[in-house]
Design a protein around this motif. Structure first.
Motif, PDB file in Angstrom:
ATOM      1  N   CYS A 119      -2.928   4.719  -8.980  1.00  0.00           N
ATOM      2  CA  CYS A 119      -4.104   3.869  -9.111  1.00  0.00           C
ATOM      3  C   CYS A 119      -4.543   3.769 -10.576  1.00  0.00           C
ATOM      4  O   CYS A 119      -4.822   2.668 -11.078  1.00  0.00           O
ATOM      5  CB  CYS A 119      -5.242   4.438  -8.254  1.00  0.00           C
TER       6      CYS A 119
ATOM      7  N   PRO B  72      -8.269   7.908  -3.472  1.00  0.00           N
ATOM      8  CA  PRO B  72      -8.921   6.659  -3.868  1.00  0.00           C
ATOM      9  C   PRO B  72      -9.133   5.737  -2.676  1.00  0.00           C
ATOM     10  O   PRO B  72      -8.401   5.800  -1.684  1.00  0.00           O
ATOM     11  CB  PRO B  72      -7.941   6.054  -4.870  1.00  0.00           C
TER      12      PRO B  72
ATOM     13  N   PHE C 252     -12.223   2.691  -8.676  1.00  0.00           N
ATOM     14  CA  PHE C 252     -11.894   4.114  -8.720  1.00  0.00           C
ATOM     15  C   PHE C 252     -12.876   4.969  -7.909  1.00  0.00           C
ATOM     16  O   PHE C 252     -13.134   6.128  -8.236  1.00  0.00           O
ATOM     17  CB  PHE C 252     -11.801   4.615 -10.166  1.00  0.00           C
TER      18      PHE C 252
ATOM     19  N   HIS D  22      -9.802  -2.264  -9.094  1.00  0.00           N
ATOM     20  CA  HIS D  22     -10.236  -1.081  -8.352  1.00  0.00           C
ATOM     21  C   HIS D  22     -11.393  -0.432  -9.098  1.00  0.00           C
ATOM     22  O   HIS D  22     -11.376  -0.345 -10.325  1.00  0.00           O
ATOM     23  CB  HIS D  22      -9.073  -0.088  -8.213  1.00  0.00           C
TER      24      HIS D  22
ATOM     25  N   TYR E  39      -6.006   0.585  -1.702  1.00  0.00           N
ATOM     26  CA  TYR E  39      -5.574  -0.447  -2.649  1.00  0.00           C
ATOM     27  C   TYR E  39      -4.103  -0.759  -2.402  1.00  0.00           C
ATOM     28  O   TYR E  39      -3.389  -0.005  -1.737  1.00  0.00           O
ATOM     29  CB  TYR E  39      -5.767   0.032  -4.097  1.00  0.00           C
TER      30      TYR E  39
ATOM     31  N   CYS F  92      -2.096   1.604 -12.549  1.00  0.00           N
ATOM     32  CA  CYS F  92      -2.306   0.174 -12.312  1.00  0.00           C
ATOM     33  C   CYS F  92      -3.545  -0.337 -13.045  1.00  0.00           C
ATOM     34  O   CYS F  92      -3.558  -1.455 -13.564  1.00  0.00           O
ATOM     35  CB  CYS F  92      -2.453  -0.101 -10.816  1.00  0.00           C
TER      36      CYS F  92
ATOM     37  N   SER G 104     -10.033  12.720 -10.732  1.00  0.00           N
ATOM     38  CA  SER G 104      -9.909  12.538  -9.282  1.00  0.00           C
ATOM     39  C   SER G 104     -10.596  13.655  -8.506  1.00  0.00           C
ATOM     40  O   SER G 104     -11.109  13.423  -7.416  1.00  0.00           O
ATOM     41  CB  SER G 104      -8.440  12.457  -8.873  1.00  0.00           C
TER      42      SER G 104
ATOM     43  N   LEU H 149      -0.498  -1.997  -4.541  1.00  0.00           N
ATOM     44  CA  LEU H 149       0.119  -2.124  -5.858  1.00  0.00           C
ATOM     45  C   LEU H 149       1.379  -2.973  -5.754  1.00  0.00           C
ATOM     46  O   LEU H 149       1.965  -3.107  -4.673  1.00  0.00           O
ATOM     47  CB  LEU H 149       0.423  -0.747  -6.460  1.00  0.00           C
TER      48      LEU H 149
ATOM     49  N   ARG I 195      -1.515   9.381  -5.389  1.00  0.00           N
ATOM     50  CA  ARG I 195      -2.190   8.106  -5.125  1.00  0.00           C
ATOM     51  C   ARG I 195      -3.165   7.779  -6.255  1.00  0.00           C
ATOM     52  O   ARG I 195      -3.286   6.631  -6.678  1.00  0.00           O
ATOM     53  CB  ARG I 195      -2.932   8.175  -3.793  1.00  0.00           C
ATOM     54  N   TRP I 196      -3.884   8.795  -6.739  1.00  0.00           N
ATOM     55  CA  TRP I 196      -4.782   8.581  -7.878  1.00  0.00           C
ATOM     56  C   TRP I 196      -3.978   8.221  -9.136  1.00  0.00           C
ATOM     57  O   TRP I 196      -4.369   7.324  -9.889  1.00  0.00           O
ATOM     58  CB  TRP I 196      -5.611   9.839  -8.134  1.00  0.00           C
TER      59      TRP I 196
ATOM     60  N   SER J 218       0.848  -1.188   0.000  1.00  0.00           N
ATOM     61  CA  SER J 218       0.000   0.000   0.000  1.00  0.00           C
ATOM     62  C   SER J 218       0.887   1.243   0.000  1.00  0.00           C
ATOM     63  O   SER J 218       2.018   1.208   0.501  1.00  0.00           O
ATOM     64  CB  SER J 218      -0.918   0.010   1.226  1.00  0.00           C
TER      65      SER J 218
ATOM     66  N   PHE K  33      -1.851  -3.879 -10.123  1.00  0.00           N
ATOM     67  CA  PHE K  33      -2.599  -4.392  -8.982  1.00  0.00           C
ATOM     68  C   PHE K  33      -2.252  -5.864  -8.761  1.00  0.00           C
ATOM     69  O   PHE K  33      -1.817  -6.550  -9.698  1.00  0.00           O
ATOM     70  CB  PHE K  33      -4.109  -4.275  -9.221  1.00  0.00           C
TER      71      PHE K  33
END
Length: 522
Positions: free
Chosen positions: A342, A511, A499, A497, A514, A345, A390, A516, A338-339, A198, A491
């Motif tokens: 995400c 987000p 989203f 995810h 999650y 991924c 986002s 990665l 972070r977005w 994470s 992921f």
């Protein structure tokens, strides 16, 4: 504090004590008198509510349309105070791109059209901030973000000038950014190659260190326990602030014991980073600063200015200025990253195209530089699409009108909050076809060159736009290109995810949790 008297207010039942020692006739007369007073008070309140309702129906103020709500309360109980853009977006579909919402004694003019937002925020009538006695609890009557008038004008100009001198978004800050990226990859990604991981608060510290170096001349470890605790306290403060905004806008709620309890809790959480980090840094600088020499960092500049303008640059003002930069630096950019990770991924084809551009322009060996940005339109488009979808700050910070003015064919009353509903703009299918799809190509023309959109405004616009925009754009570009140059992110097998946002975190969207897996590319 101004609210302390509320905790000592006498409860109604103690009035009975005044009847002891009196004759039955005296007690009866006093009860009749008390009942009459209560009846008159109730009658006055009822007539006031009816008068307000009748006035609101028949007055011709040319205000924008909007939901009526309850008398005195308005829509205060209907607004999701942690994610206000949700409520505003739903109403904008019904009432249009400019609407009026009342919440207690506050009037809000919500704008969901990019041209209206630019017209309002570039003009002279909507540059003030909301003012409330409760804001003094968090020093919001000082600093840069929540102040208005001359104190805001002087402080913003002063801060922009000195941060630029210290290289915000330029060579000096770029060197610090590279150092923090290197530590993030070596301490967080590299030890977890091929393993689910994470993106924890180490990313927040990396981002915060960049600004803290310019503000206080200090850099801490990406695993620093004290700073991690401060970040956790900041997140706790924002969660509690939802109740604060609700109670501050609903008449009568401030009389409840829960208000006093909540205020005391918010005050304690708020002061934690001040007591543990900001105040020690300020006092350390005060002991060593040369008030007439070359400043070492932003705090030195504040102390030098305090020696020249002590009536304006008070200690309270200095602490709030530092806190404004601290808060802006640690959360918004880290949440955007972070977005970005995400989306990378979840869209491997996007990540591959971005990596191809990195190899073509930068190669494998040397680290990305800010000068590469002009030759990397797809990377820029990726970052724009990340910010669009986002919607980190769905409504930004509300402006307040200093005088009545006309906007979009309606009258904006004096003292109203003017709110930019950026979520509604960024997810408007007329401006961005298929708005829920992550598609960086929407910001490229037929030749593959960058095509920005005036409807995209993640840093707001106008006189009160984000003063850290240049630094944030630099951080986003260098972090994403440096990580994707070295790692493929994906992921864990079998995970997808959706989203969606992390519902437990208000105000700044990130987000939902999650993991990665970072995989070395060579």
């Amino acid at each position: 504090m101004k609210f302390s008297g509320l905790a000592r207010s006498t409860p109604l039942h103690c009035c009975d004590g005044g009847l002891q020692g009196r004759s039955p006739s005296q007690r009866g007369a006093q009860r009749v008198s008390l009942g009459f007073v209560m009846f008159v008070a109730l009658l006055i309140v009822t007539l006031s509510v009816l008068a307000a309702a009748v006035y609101s129906v028949f007055k011709k103020d040319n205000h924008p349309p909007g939901p009526r709500g309850l008398p005195l309360i308005g829509q205060a109980l209907s607004i999701d105070w942690g994610h206000q853009d949700r409520s505003f977006t739903e109403w904008s579909r019904r009432y249009g791109p400019i609407l009026k919402v009342t919440a207690g004694w506050e009037t809000m003019i919500v704008l969901s059209d990019p041209d209206l937002i630019r017209e309002a925020f570039n003009g002279p009538m909507a540059v003030a901030r909301q003012s409330s006695p409760g804001f003094e609890l968090i020093y919001a009557d000082k600093g840069m973000v929540f102040t208005s008038g001359e104190i805001w004008h002087q402080t913003r100009r002063f801060t922009l000038f000195h941060l630029r001198n210290f290289g915000m978004g330029r060579s000096r800050s770029v060197e610090i950014i590279h150092d923090q990226i290197k530590e993030f990859m070596e301490e967080v990604l590299e030890p977890n190659k091929g393993q689910p991981r994470s993106v924890d608060h180490s990313l927040n510290i990396a981002i915060l260190n960049i600004l803290w170096a310019l503000v206080a001349g200090e850099i801490v470890s990406i695993k620093d326990a004290k700073l991690l605790k401060i970040i956790e306290k900041q997140e706790e403060f924002f969660k509690e602030a939802r109740l604060f905004f609700l109670m501050a806008n609903v008449p009568g709620l401030m009389l409840l014991p829960e208000w006093i309890t909540g205020i005391n809790k918010i005050r304690a959480i708020f002061h934690y980073p001040i007591d543990q980090l900001l105040l020690p840094a300020l006092e350390s600088h005060r002991r060593t600063v040369d008030l007439t020499g070359e400043p070492r960092d932003y705090i030195d500049c504040l102390l030098q200015e305090q020696s020249r303008q002590p009536e304006l640059f008070t200690d309270r003002h200095l602490l709030r200025c530092i806190l404004d930069l601290f808060t802006a630096g640690f959360d918004t950019t880290a949440s955007t990253l972070r977005w970005a990770f995400c989306f990378l991924c979840g869209h491997q084809e996007v990540q591959q195209r971005l990596h191809d551009e990195i190899l073509r322009v930068i190669g494998r060996e040397r680290p990305p530089e800010l000068a590469d940005k002009a030759s990397m339109p797809y990377t820029e488009a990726f970052l724009m699409e990340t910010q669009r979808l986002s919607n980190i700050a769905g409504i930004g910070v509300a402006h307040v009108s200093t005088a009545e003015f006309q906007l979009g064919g309606y009258t904006v009353p004096r003292g109203a909050q003017v709110i930019s509903n950026l979520t509604a703009v960024h997810l408007d299918g007329r401006l961005f076809p298929e708005p829920q799809r992550f598609r960086p190509e929407r910001f490229l023309d037929e030749r593959g060159q960058l095509r920005p959109s005036r409807a995209l405004m993640p840093f707001s616009v106008g006189k009160r736009s984000c003063l850290g925009e240049t630094l944030a754009r630099t951080e986003l570009f260098l972090f994403v290109t440096s990580v994707v140059q070295r790692y493929r992110l994906r992921f864990p097998d079998g995970f997808q995810h959706d989203f969606a946002i992390n519902e437990s975190k208000p105000f700044v969207k990130e987000p939902s949790p999650y993991q990665l897996i970072p995989e070395r590319r060579w």
